[in-house]
Scaffold this motif. Structure first.
Motif, PDB file in Angstrom:
ATOM      1  N   ALA A  61       0.543  31.883  33.000  1.00 27.89           N
ATOM      2  CA  ALA A  61       1.120  31.865  34.346  1.00 27.89           C
ATOM      3  C   ALA A  61       2.538  32.412  34.286  1.00 27.89           C
ATOM      4  CB  ALA A  61       1.117  30.445  34.909  1.00 27.89           C
ATOM      5  N   PRO A  62       2.695  33.728  34.271  1.00 31.46           N
ATOM      6  CA  PRO A  62       4.033  34.325  34.212  1.00 31.46           C
ATOM      7  C   PRO A  62       4.919  33.820  35.357  1.00 31.46           C
ATOM      8  CG  PRO A  62       2.349  35.984  33.866  1.00 31.46           C
ATOM      9  CD  PRO A  62       1.621  34.739  34.299  1.00 31.46           C
ATOM     10  N   GLY A  63       6.176  33.604  35.056  1.00 32.06           N
ATOM     11  CA  GLY A  63       7.105  33.117  36.066  1.00 32.06           C
ATOM     12  C   GLY A  63       7.434  31.643  35.921  1.00 32.06           C
ATOM     13  N   LEU A  64       6.719  30.954  35.037  1.00 34.36           N
ATOM     14  CA  LEU A  64       7.030  29.548  34.800  1.00 34.36           C
ATOM     15  C   LEU A  64       8.400  29.407  34.137  1.00 34.36           C
ATOM     16  CD1 LEU A  64       3.713  28.000  33.377  1.00 34.36           C
ATOM     17  CD2 LEU A  64       4.778  27.501  35.582  1.00 34.36           C
ATOM     18  N   SER A  65       9.068  28.344  34.454  1.00 31.15           N
ATOM     19  CA  SER A  65      10.298  27.995  33.743  1.00 31.15           C
ATOM     20  C   SER A  65      10.181  26.549  33.309  1.00 31.15           C
ATOM     21  CB  SER A  65      11.532  28.222  34.628  1.00 31.15           C
ATOM     22  OG  SER A  65      11.365  27.589  35.880  1.00 31.15           O
ATOM     23  N   SER A  66      11.163  26.072  32.551  1.00 26.27           N
ATOM     24  CA  SER A  66      11.075  24.729  32.010  1.00 26.27           C
ATOM     25  C   SER A  66      12.461  24.129  31.859  1.00 26.27           C
ATOM     26  CB  SER A  66      10.351  24.761  30.658  1.00 26.27           C
ATOM     27  OG  SER A  66      10.096  23.450  30.197  1.00 26.27           O
ATOM     28  N   VAL A  67      12.504  22.884  31.390  1.00 29.14           N
ATOM     29  CA  VAL A  67      13.754  22.219  31.060  1.00 29.14           C
ATOM     30  C   VAL A  67      14.021  22.465  29.582  1.00 29.14           C
ATOM     31  CG1 VAL A  67      14.967  20.012  30.903  1.00 29.14           C
ATOM     32  CG2 VAL A  67      13.404  20.442  32.816  1.00 29.14           C
TER      33      VAL A  67
ATOM     34  N   VAL B   9      16.444  15.385  36.827  1.00 26.43           N
ATOM     35  CA  VAL B   9      15.368  15.303  37.821  1.00 26.43           C
ATOM     36  C   VAL B   9      15.812  15.920  39.139  1.00 26.43           C
ATOM     37  CG1 VAL B   9      13.926  13.744  39.185  1.00 26.43           C
ATOM     38  CG2 VAL B   9      14.232  13.347  36.747  1.00 26.43           C
ATOM     39  N   ASP B  10      17.066  15.724  39.525  1.00 21.56           N
ATOM     40  CA  ASP B  10      17.570  16.343  40.752  1.00 21.56           C
ATOM     41  C   ASP B  10      17.510  17.869  40.647  1.00 21.56           C
ATOM     42  OD1 ASP B  10      18.099  13.878  41.882  1.00 21.56           O
ATOM     43  OD2 ASP B  10      20.166  13.818  41.160  1.00 21.56           O
ATOM     44  N   ARG B  11      17.841  18.401  39.481  1.00 21.09           N
ATOM     45  CA  ARG B  11      17.759  19.851  39.290  1.00 21.09           C
ATOM     46  C   ARG B  11      16.308  20.322  39.354  1.00 21.09           C
ATOM     47  NH1 ARG B  11      22.125  18.881  35.484  1.00 21.09           N
ATOM     48  NH2 ARG B  11      20.765  18.909  33.656  1.00 21.09           N
ATOM     49  N   MET B  12      15.414  19.528  38.798  1.00 15.02           N
ATOM     50  CA  MET B  12      13.995  19.880  38.863  1.00 15.02           C
ATOM     51  C   MET B  12      13.514  19.920  40.314  1.00 15.02           C
ATOM     52  SD  MET B  12      12.831  17.497  35.640  1.00 15.02           S
ATOM     53  CE  MET B  12      11.084  17.492  36.042  1.00 15.02           C
ATOM     54  N   VAL B  13      13.902  18.912  41.084  1.00 15.35           N
ATOM     55  CA  VAL B  13      13.502  18.858  42.497  1.00 15.35           C
ATOM     56  C   VAL B  13      14.023  20.081  43.254  1.00 15.35           C
ATOM     57  CG1 VAL B  13      13.772  17.593  44.672  1.00 15.35           C
ATOM     58  CG2 VAL B  13      13.317  16.341  42.539  1.00 15.35           C
TER      59      VAL B  13
ATOM     60  N   ALA C 113      12.889  25.215  45.874  1.00 16.23           N
ATOM     61  CA  ALA C 113      13.241  26.625  46.073  1.00 16.23           C
ATOM     62  C   ALA C 113      12.036  27.538  45.858  1.00 16.23           C
ATOM     63  CB  ALA C 113      14.371  27.011  45.120  1.00 16.23           C
ATOM     64  N   GLY C 114      10.887  26.957  45.514  1.00 16.26           N
ATOM     65  CA  GLY C 114       9.675  27.758  45.379  1.00 16.26           C
ATOM     66  C   GLY C 114       9.352  28.200  43.968  1.00 16.26           C
ATOM     67  N   HIS C 115      10.043  27.649  42.986  1.00 17.15           N
ATOM     68  CA  HIS C 115       9.810  28.027  41.593  1.00 17.15           C
ATOM     69  C   HIS C 115       8.890  27.019  40.918  1.00 17.15           C
ATOM     70  CE1 HIS C 115      13.010  30.879  42.228  1.00 17.15           C
ATOM     71  NE2 HIS C 115      13.883  29.907  42.455  1.00 17.15           N
TER      72      HIS C 115
ATOM     73  N   ALA D  54       9.659  16.597  45.659  1.00 16.09           N
ATOM     74  CA  ALA D  54       9.682  17.971  46.179  1.00 16.09           C
ATOM     75  C   ALA D  54       8.471  18.275  47.054  1.00 16.09           C
ATOM     76  CB  ALA D  54       9.739  18.959  45.019  1.00 16.09           C
ATOM     77  N   GLY D  55       7.440  17.430  46.993  1.00 14.40           N
ATOM     78  CA  GLY D  55       6.238  17.657  47.790  1.00 14.40           C
ATOM     79  C   GLY D  55       5.423  18.845  47.322  1.00 14.40           C
ATOM     80  N   VAL D  56       5.374  19.051  46.011  1.00 15.10           N
ATOM     81  CA  VAL D  56       4.623  20.183  45.463  1.00 15.10           C
ATOM     82  C   VAL D  56       3.428  19.670  44.664  1.00 15.10           C
ATOM     83  CG1 VAL D  56       6.671  21.639  45.363  1.00 15.10           C
ATOM     84  CG2 VAL D  56       6.023  20.280  43.363  1.00 15.10           C
ATOM     85  N   PRO D  57       2.399  20.494  44.481  1.00 15.94           N
ATOM     86  CA  PRO D  57       1.222  20.047  43.726  1.00 15.94           C
ATOM     87  C   PRO D  57       1.547  19.845  42.250  1.00 15.94           C
ATOM     88  CG  PRO D  57       0.726  22.004  45.050  1.00 15.94           C
ATOM     89  CD  PRO D  57       2.209  21.839  45.053  1.00 15.94           C
ATOM     90  N   ILE D  58       0.845  18.899  41.648  1.00 17.72           N
ATOM     91  CA  ILE D  58       0.898  18.682  40.205  1.00 17.72           C
ATOM     92  C   ILE D  58      -0.350  19.312  39.599  1.00 17.72           C
ATOM     93  CG2 ILE D  58       0.885  16.983  38.338  1.00 17.72           C
ATOM     94  CD1 ILE D  58       2.260  15.036  40.271  1.00 17.72           C
ATOM     95  N   VAL D  59      -0.147  20.204  38.638  1.00 18.94           N
ATOM     96  CA  VAL D  59      -1.268  20.871  37.967  1.00 18.94           C
ATOM     97  C   VAL D  59      -1.316  20.354  36.524  1.00 18.94           C
ATOM     98  CG1 VAL D  59      -2.317  23.078  37.341  1.00 18.94           C
ATOM     99  CG2 VAL D  59      -0.893  22.905  39.407  1.00 18.94           C
ATOM    100  N   PRO D  60      -2.152  19.347  36.245  1.00 17.58           N
ATOM    101  CA  PRO D  60      -2.196  18.798  34.885  1.00 17.58           C
ATOM    102  C   PRO D  60      -2.993  19.715  33.947  1.00 17.58           C
ATOM    103  CG  PRO D  60      -3.022  17.218  36.539  1.00 17.58           C
ATOM    104  CD  PRO D  60      -3.005  18.585  37.158  1.00 17.58           C
ATOM    105  N   ALA D  61      -2.362  20.103  32.857  1.00 10.24           N
ATOM    106  CA  ALA D  61      -3.014  20.964  31.860  1.00 10.24           C
ATOM    107  C   ALA D  61      -3.108  20.207  30.544  1.00 10.24           C
ATOM    108  CB  ALA D  61      -2.227  22.251  31.671  1.00 10.24           C
ATOM    109  N   PHE D  62      -4.216  20.425  29.847  1.00 15.87           N
ATOM    110  CA  PHE D  62      -4.389  19.806  28.533  1.00 15.87           C
ATOM    111  C   PHE D  62      -4.544  20.913  27.499  1.00 15.87           C
ATOM    112  CE2 PHE D  62      -6.540  17.942  24.929  1.00 15.87           C
ATOM    113  CZ  PHE D  62      -5.910  16.711  24.797  1.00 15.87           C
TER     114      PHE D  62
END
Length: 202
Positions: A17-23, A74-78, A83-85, A115-123
């Motif tokens: 999934a190109p465009g992902l970012s992380s902490v 967590v505030d930065r994550m929200v 912002a749509g990322h 943030a009201g965004v979907p959670i996509v759990p990956a294993f």
């Protein structure tokens, strides 16, 4: 969000999934060699305390040397999510142990709910295990490894009254079940690949 069995899990998910970012570690974010790449890729600086990266607490420690009004992780994550990322977060905050996952911190779930965004759990599974926390990167198994990424059903959070703590517990139970399956798969493969003892000829 995903479990974290190996050193290259972030790269695997970003390849899918190109465009992902992380902490990321604050030392990476402030490094003269890496900071431009970290900022360009949209990664979020974490804290010096690994345990605080995704614990979801409201009084999370600030980064060493940063301004006192720096928002908590967590505030930065929200803000990043709103912002749509897209973010990939490992609730364990560090790589799993070989035969057990670490405690799931709730920051990833709390950020998604706020943030009201979907959670996509990956294993992510890897057989045989490699590039683990205690393992040098150059220590490779005797047989070729296979990585696999599976996705659990997406969890919608928008407009729902969700308890991040309870949802985190439910997700952890789901991951525990799949992790146990992965261990059985690993053990069966290792047993099948083990050399058969030769009986002495008479």
């Amino acid at each position: 969000m995903a479990n974290h069995p190996s050193l290259i899990d972030t790269l695997i998910l970003m390849g899918l999934a190109p465009g992902l970012s992380s902490v990321v570690k604050p030392s990476w974010y402030s490094s003269w060699m890496l900071r431009v790449l970290m900022r360009y890729a949209g990664h979020i600086p974490g804290t010096d305390r690994t345990a605080a990266l995704t614990d979801g607490s409201s009084d999370m420690s600030q980064e060493a040397g940063s301004d006192g009004d720096m928002p908590a992780v967590v505030d930065r994550m929200v803000a990043h999510l709103q912002a749509g990322h897209a973010l990939v977060i490992f609730p364990e905050a560090s790589r799993s142990w070989e035969r057990k996952m670490r405690r799931f911190r709730r920051g990833a779930v709390e950020a998604a709910v706020r943030a009201g965004v979907p959670i996509v759990p990956a294993f992510i599974s890897v057989n045989p295990p490699m590039l683990m926390k205690h393992q040098p990167w150059y220590e490779v198994p005797d047989r070729r490894g296979a990585f696999r990424v599976e996705f659990f059903p997406v969890i919608e959070t928008a407009g729902r009254d969700l308890d991040p703590r309870q949802l985190n517990r439910e997700l952890r139970a789901m991951y525990d079940g799949r992790f146990a399956e992965m261990l059985r798969e690993r053990d069966a493969t290792a047993l099948a690949a083990a050399p058969v003892a030769q009986l002495p000829q008479t």
